[in-house]
Design an enzyme around this catalytic site. Structure first.
Site, PDB file in Angstrom:
ATOM      1  N   GLU A   1       3.277   0.100  -8.272  1.00  0.00           N
ATOM      2  CA  GLU A   1       2.056  -0.554  -7.793  1.00  0.00           C
ATOM      3  C   GLU A   1       0.809   0.151  -8.320  1.00  0.00           C
ATOM      4  OE1 GLU A   1       0.121  -0.312  -3.492  1.00  0.00           O
ATOM      5  OE2 GLU A   1       1.956  -1.521  -3.490  1.00  0.00           O
TER       6      GLU A   1
ATOM      7  N   LYS B   1      11.234   2.519  -1.933  1.00  0.00           N
ATOM      8  CA  LYS B   1       9.853   2.185  -1.570  1.00  0.00           C
ATOM      9  C   LYS B   1       8.866   3.114  -2.270  1.00  0.00           C
ATOM     10  CE  LYS B   1       6.482   0.247   0.816  1.00  0.00           C
ATOM     11  NZ  LYS B   1       5.371   1.181   0.860  1.00  0.00           N
TER      12      LYS B   1
END
Length: 305
Positions: free
Chosen positions: A183, A176
């Protein structure tokens, strides 16, 4: 109660995850430090609310599954410390925070000494997760993840898609973390590209139309582009938006991991630094640069209003 889970923490993510679990047929008992929030969610949905952690644990059948959707750090740790004496061997604690994977590994060792199993879960999906499903990256033993798998299948976009047992404890939060670093880079590239398009004023480009066109067939099509196309339809100038971009910490951790592993990651690192620049951390640097240009070339210096 079959297929029961306790959800601890009812912020934007936690509340919507509880809703999706409930809608998917799970028996959900919710708890929040502010009890009125849990009670309001229970009234809205029909799921059960617990006023205390003791009541939450008592409401769940053994082996219990409790999912903590709290801010990383003290908030998560304090709840784990409060829950551990209440739990039994074989129960499962899921840490869904955006936590550092090293912290999760240490946390798991402490939890598992009490015979309680531990799963670290990276969760992506934001405010759209209730409708679209969540991407779930989990770490832990095969047995611990198997106990959580029925709930992962409900939370994910599809029972067999959008969730992954990444590996041992810590791997879920590590994956993550890197996801969030990527991102950062994708967002920065899109933002820079649209700034360049906007800057070419002679072409009078309609940025909303460009974004919409790119969504179909283009190699840069993505959910981030979908979201950009949506807000550009409403406002292209963005004059009312302050040019400040926060960072959650995971971009920094990703850059630090790249340094530790000696893996070049210039895009992620520079995207992180651009966020710091937007927060005013580049202001003194810019002042220094302006003064150097003034000293060696006599270039004018602009004064603060």
């Amino acid at each position: 109660m079959k297929n029961a889970i306790g959800m601890v923490g009812l912020g934007r993510m936690g509340a919507n995850m509880a809703r999706r679990l409930h809608q998917g047929g799970a028996q959900v008992v919710v708890y929040n430090r502010h009890v009125d929030k849990a009670e309001a969610l229970a009234r809205e949905s029909g799921m059960a609310a617990a006023g205390t952690l003791e009541a939450l644990v008592a409401a769940l059948p053994s082996p219990r599954v409790l999912w903590l959707m709290l801010p990383a750090g003290d908030a998560t740790q304090s709840h784990i410390d409060a829950l551990l004496p209440l739990l039994s061997a074989g129960d499962v604690l899921v840490n869904g925070a955006n936590a550092q994977h090293e912290t999760s590994i240490a946390q798991a060792a402490h939890v598992e000494q009490a015979g309680v199993r531990y799963v670290d879960a990276g969760v992506s999906g934001g405010v759209w997760g209730l409708q679209e499903g969540y991407a779930l990256m989990v770490g832990g033993s095969r047995e611990a993840v198997a106990a959580v798998a029925p709930f992962l299948r409900i939370l994910a976009p599809a029972p067999d898609q959008g969730w992954l047992h990444c590996g041992p404890v810590g791997s879920g939060h590590f994956v993550k973390m890197v996801h969030n670093g990527i991102e950062y880079g994708m967002m920065q590239a899109l933002a820079e590209g649209f700034a360049i398009l906007k800057g070419k004023e002679a072409f009078h480009l309609d940025l909303a139309q460009v974004a919409e066109m790119w969504r179909h067939g283009s190699v840069v099509r993505s959910w981030l582009l979908d979201l950009s196309a949506d807000f550009l339809k409403k406002d292209q100038a963005l004059d009312s938006i302050a040019p400040v971009v926060a960072d959650s910490g995971e971009g920094l951790w990703t850059a630090q991991a790249a340094l530790d592993l000696k893996i070049p990651a210039p895009v992620i690192t520079l995207a992180l630094q651009m966020r710091w620049a937007s927060q005013g951390h580049a202001d003194y640097t810019a002042r220094m640069l302006a003064m150097m240009r003034n000293e060696f070339g006599g270039h004018a210096v602009q004064k603060e209003a």
